[in-house]
Design a protein around this motif. Structure first.
Motif, PDB file in Angstrom:
ATOM      1  N   VAL A 131       0.859  -1.196   0.000  1.00  0.00           N
ATOM      2  CA  VAL A 131       0.000   0.000   0.000  1.00  0.00           C
ATOM      3  C   VAL A 131       0.889   1.237   0.000  1.00  0.00           C
ATOM      4  CG1 VAL A 131      -1.853   1.188   1.229  1.00  0.00           C
ATOM      5  CG2 VAL A 131      -1.681  -1.313   1.347  1.00  0.00           C
ATOM      6  N   ARG A 132       0.771   2.059  -1.034  1.00  0.00           N
ATOM      7  CA  ARG A 132       1.659   3.215  -1.159  1.00  0.00           C
ATOM      8  C   ARG A 132       0.863   4.497  -1.453  1.00  0.00           C
ATOM      9  NH1 ARG A 132       6.824   0.293  -4.274  1.00  0.00           N
ATOM     10  NH2 ARG A 132       7.674  -0.526  -2.335  1.00  0.00           N
ATOM     11  N   PRO A 133       0.589   5.276  -0.416  1.00  0.00           N
ATOM     12  CA  PRO A 133      -0.156   6.521  -0.635  1.00  0.00           C
ATOM     13  C   PRO A 133       0.752   7.587  -1.233  1.00  0.00           C
ATOM     14  CG  PRO A 133      -0.031   5.952   1.722  1.00  0.00           C
ATOM     15  CD  PRO A 133       0.910   5.044   0.986  1.00  0.00           C
ATOM     16  N   GLY A 364       2.542  -1.825 -10.498  1.00  0.00           N
ATOM     17  CA  GLY A 364       2.486  -1.043  -9.260  1.00  0.00           C
ATOM     18  C   GLY A 364       3.851  -0.543  -8.828  1.00  0.00           C
ATOM     19  N   ASP A 365       4.875  -1.307  -9.151  1.00  0.00           N
ATOM     20  CA  ASP A 365       6.245  -0.880  -8.827  1.00  0.00           C
ATOM     21  C   ASP A 365       6.557   0.408  -9.580  1.00  0.00           C
ATOM     22  OD1 ASP A 365       8.753  -1.009  -7.705  1.00  0.00           O
ATOM     23  OD2 ASP A 365       9.535  -2.497  -9.096  1.00  0.00           O
ATOM     24  N   TYR A 366       6.296   0.384 -10.886  1.00  0.00           N
ATOM     25  CA  TYR A 366       6.552   1.582 -11.698  1.00  0.00           C
ATOM     26  C   TYR A 366       5.674   2.752 -11.237  1.00  0.00           C
ATOM     27  CZ  TYR A 366       8.421  -1.768 -15.211  1.00  0.00           C
ATOM     28  OH  TYR A 366       9.116  -2.734 -15.868  1.00  0.00           O
ATOM     29  N   SER A 368       4.114   3.412  -8.461  1.00  0.00           N
ATOM     30  CA  SER A 368       4.287   4.045  -7.147  1.00  0.00           C
ATOM     31  C   SER A 368       5.494   4.987  -7.153  1.00  0.00           C
ATOM     32  CB  SER A 368       4.370   3.008  -6.024  1.00  0.00           C
ATOM     33  OG  SER A 368       5.340   2.027  -6.281  1.00  0.00           O
ATOM     34  N   ASP A 369       6.545   4.663  -7.881  1.00  0.00           N
ATOM     35  CA  ASP A 369       7.663   5.617  -7.995  1.00  0.00           C
ATOM     36  C   ASP A 369       7.230   6.856  -8.788  1.00  0.00           C
ATOM     37  OD1 ASP A 369       9.429   3.727  -6.743  1.00  0.00           O
ATOM     38  OD2 ASP A 369      11.096   4.490  -7.941  1.00  0.00           O
ATOM     39  N   ALA A 370       6.479   6.632  -9.873  1.00  0.00           N
ATOM     40  CA  ALA A 370       6.063   7.767 -10.717  1.00  0.00           C
ATOM     41  C   ALA A 370       5.133   8.704  -9.950  1.00  0.00           C
ATOM     42  CB  ALA A 370       5.365   7.250 -11.977  1.00  0.00           C
ATOM     43  N   ALA A 395       9.578   2.308   3.209  1.00  0.00           N
ATOM     44  CA  ALA A 395       9.442   3.327   2.171  1.00  0.00           C
ATOM     45  C   ALA A 395       9.399   2.702   0.780  1.00  0.00           C
ATOM     46  CB  ALA A 395      10.626   4.280   2.267  1.00  0.00           C
ATOM     47  N   THR A 396       8.988   3.517  -0.196  1.00  0.00           N
ATOM     48  CA  THR A 396       9.005   3.088  -1.597  1.00  0.00           C
ATOM     49  C   THR A 396      10.438   3.031  -2.138  1.00  0.00           C
ATOM     50  OG1 THR A 396       6.800   3.985  -2.008  1.00  0.00           O
ATOM     51  CG2 THR A 396       8.244   3.813  -3.920  1.00  0.00           C
ATOM     52  N   HIS A 397      11.309   3.896  -1.608  1.00  0.00           N
ATOM     53  CA  HIS A 397      12.661   4.014  -2.169  1.00  0.00           C
ATOM     54  C   HIS A 397      13.610   2.930  -1.658  1.00  0.00           C
ATOM     55  CE1 HIS A 397      14.383   5.468   1.586  1.00  0.00           C
ATOM     56  NE2 HIS A 397      13.439   6.390   1.676  1.00  0.00           N
TER      57      HIS A 397
END
Ligand SMILES: NC(=O)C1=CN([C@@H]2O[C@H](COP(=O)(O)OP(=O)(O)OC[C@H]3O[C@@H](n4cnc5c(N)ncnc54)[C@H](OP(=O)(O)O)[C@@H]3O)[C@@H](O)[C@H]2O)C=CC1
Ligand SMILES: O=C(O)CCC(=O)C(=O)O
Ligand SMILES: [Mg+2]
Length: 478
Positions: A131-133, A364-366, A368-370, A395-397
């Motif tokens: 889950v990435r807000p 979703g990987d792409y 969420s970074d974008a 974190a996403t990073h």
């Protein structure tokens, strides 16, 4: 049963979090394991722990407190447990025992060696929803003119697709055997593939997308949408189903199927909303004219396809006109779908039209970074990996190695992952204090290098990583 560890000792005070029906039951003194992380983890983790502890103390006095339990993974684990001991059993035992954990980033060497530790943790604990807000904090510099319009949550499937990692290297015996078998047996036996052949010098990867994996992810996404106010109470299924019908297209179809079965009373699909709305505007509209309005190019279709669309219009009206018609659908959760490449431009050109984006793993990987980049970059991109009996926040990073140990990286993403953890625990007051502190620090231009260089005028000198944590805490009382 007593849990035993080889090289670590749990805190002597504190209690264990348990789970019931997929939800955590959190005592006032939970023991929470943390992994510091590789690379910039050394900078980010102390800053994060300081902010979380300060927020809990400010929100609850001494009534609530996290008892941190240091566990090891990555480079630090090898120092303690020995060479190649990247993910020791102690760490897995502790996370299983205490249920909720938080971690810094862990290195995955490119092109071989160890498989991702981050992925391993998600799979071992079946943390199927990533889950990435991505929401904007006022004053954060962004390459976009209206970043505040983007407020989305990526719900990314977290265990299959590329994360299953079933691949064979080009030129190996198995890859050669597999290609031969596919080219001579399976492809010719499937007429829809025609005379296609896999190049003999190909590497092979398998992309499994299951109904179970897709539907449990979409279920979580819809449940989340149910908690959001209009117009954010919507779920967009992201896929490349126009090209890959039985994996990406199936994800979409299974998502709709779930919405229309388990959530029938509270959901409407976009297609259903068009059909209902057409009839509301013109009660005498024929089924065929309604079909013509919802299917562009209807008149050019074969009779068989036209009949299929008319049948769909009829069955929608028969099934849900009573419960969803006459505008009732406007109060339901909207479930729609978008093709993956299109959603990348849509979040930039029409950001406010989207809310929850339910995706397979790679998309979703792409995405969420974008999406994080639009609202301020990877320094402001938190995340959670959620399963039914465990959750790990991160974190996403990644480890951003060139910044490691310099006390300069932005700890915002892991701090915001801590906010997600507090919210998941039901400690909303502490979570709100941190959000308020971050918003005020950014608005006051108290930021680390990544945001400082993009601000107008640039902030010079930027805050250090540790100073950003102090700035957040200093705004709790504002
Ligand atoms: N969950 C995890 O633990 C993850 C681990 N990884 C792993 O991390 C390692 C490094 O991956 P890499 O591809 O370099 O990607 P990273 O996400 O680690 O870093 C890429 C760039 O993003 C920016 N960035 C990253 N984190 C922050 C932050 N906290 N604040 C501000 N800017 C930030 C920096 O850009 P700039 O220098 O321009 O300021 C950095 O150089 C790899 O081994 C990878 O596999 C990757 C993703 C997730
Ligand atoms: O584990 C990794 O190396 C990559 C993970 C990743 O990119 C992610 O979680 O978004
Ligand atoms: Mg990623």
């Amino acid at each position: 049963m007593t849990v035993s560890y080889e090289k670590i000792t749990p805190p002597t005070t504190g209690s264990t979090i348990t789970f019931s029906d997929g939800k955590p039951l959190v005592p006032d003194d939970p023991i929470i394991p943390f992994i510091r992380g590789d690379g910039t983890g050394v900078d980010i983790w102390p800053a994060t722990a300081k902010v979380i502890d300060a927020a809990i103390a400010a929100a609850y006095g001494g009534q609530r407190k996290i008892h941190w339990f240091k566990v090891y993974a990555g480079d630090e684990a090898c120092e303690i447990y020995g060479t190649y001991q990247y993910l020791p059993q102690d760490t897995l035992t502790a996370i299983k025992e205490y249920g909720i954990a938080i971690k810094g980033p862990l290195t995955t060497p490119i092109g071989g060696g160890i498989r991702s530790l981050n992925v391993a943790l998600r799979q071992i604990f079946d943390l199927y929803a990533c889950v990435r807000p991505c929401r904007y904090y006022a004053g954060t510099p962004s390459p976009h003119k209206t970043p505040e319009k983007l407020d989305v949550i990526v719900y990314r499937e977290n265990t299959e697709d590329i994360y299953l990692g079933i691949e064979w290297k080009q030129g190996t015996e198995i890859a050669d055997k597999l290609i031969n078998y596919l080219n001579t047996e399976l492809i010719p036996a499937t007429p829809e593939h025609g005379k296609k052949q896999i190049p003999l010098d190909a590497g092979i990867g398998i992309k499994p997308i299951s109904k179970t994996g897709s539907q449990r992810l979409v279920r979580r996404a819809i449940e989340r949408a149910l908690t959001l106010p209009k117009p954010k109470n919507q779920v967009t299924l992201v896929h490349k189903g126009n090209i890959m019908k039985y994996t990406e297209g199936a994800f979409r179809d299974w998502g709709y199927e779930l919405a229309k079965s388990e959530f029938r009373d509270v959901c409407v699909t976009e297609m259903e909303s068009w059909i209902l709305s057409n009839k509301e505007k013109n009660p005498d509209l024929s089924i065929e004219d309604n079909a013509r309005m919802v299917e562009p190019g209807y008149d050019a279709l074969t009779d068989e396809k036209k009949a299929k669309i008319c049948q769909e219009v009829t069955s929608v009206l028969d099934a849900i006109w009573e419960t969803h018609g006459n505008g009732q659908w406007k109060d339901k959760i909207m479930v729609n779908d978008r093709i993956a490449d299109s959603i990348f431009q849509q979040i930039q050109t029409r950001p406010d039209e989207y809310s929850i984006l339910a995706t397979m793993n790679l998309n979703g990987d792409y995405l969420s970074d974008a999406a994080a980049a639009i609202v301020g970059g990877l320094g402001m991109g938190p995340g959670a990996n959620i399963g039914d009996t465990c959750a790990i926040f991160e974190a996403t990073h990644g480890t951003a190695p060139k910044h490691a140990g310099l006390d300069r990286i932005n700890p915002g993403s892991v701090i915001l992952s801590g906010v997600m953890m507090l919210e998941y625990m039901g400690w909303q007051e502490a979570a709100d204090l941190i959000k308020k502190g971050i918003a005020a620090a950014v608005a006051n231009r108290q930021v680390t290098y990544d945001l400082a260089r993009l601000m107008e005028p640039p902030v010079n000198p930027p805050l250090k990583c540790s100073e950003f944590a102090d700035a957040i805490i200093s705004h709790f009382g504002d």
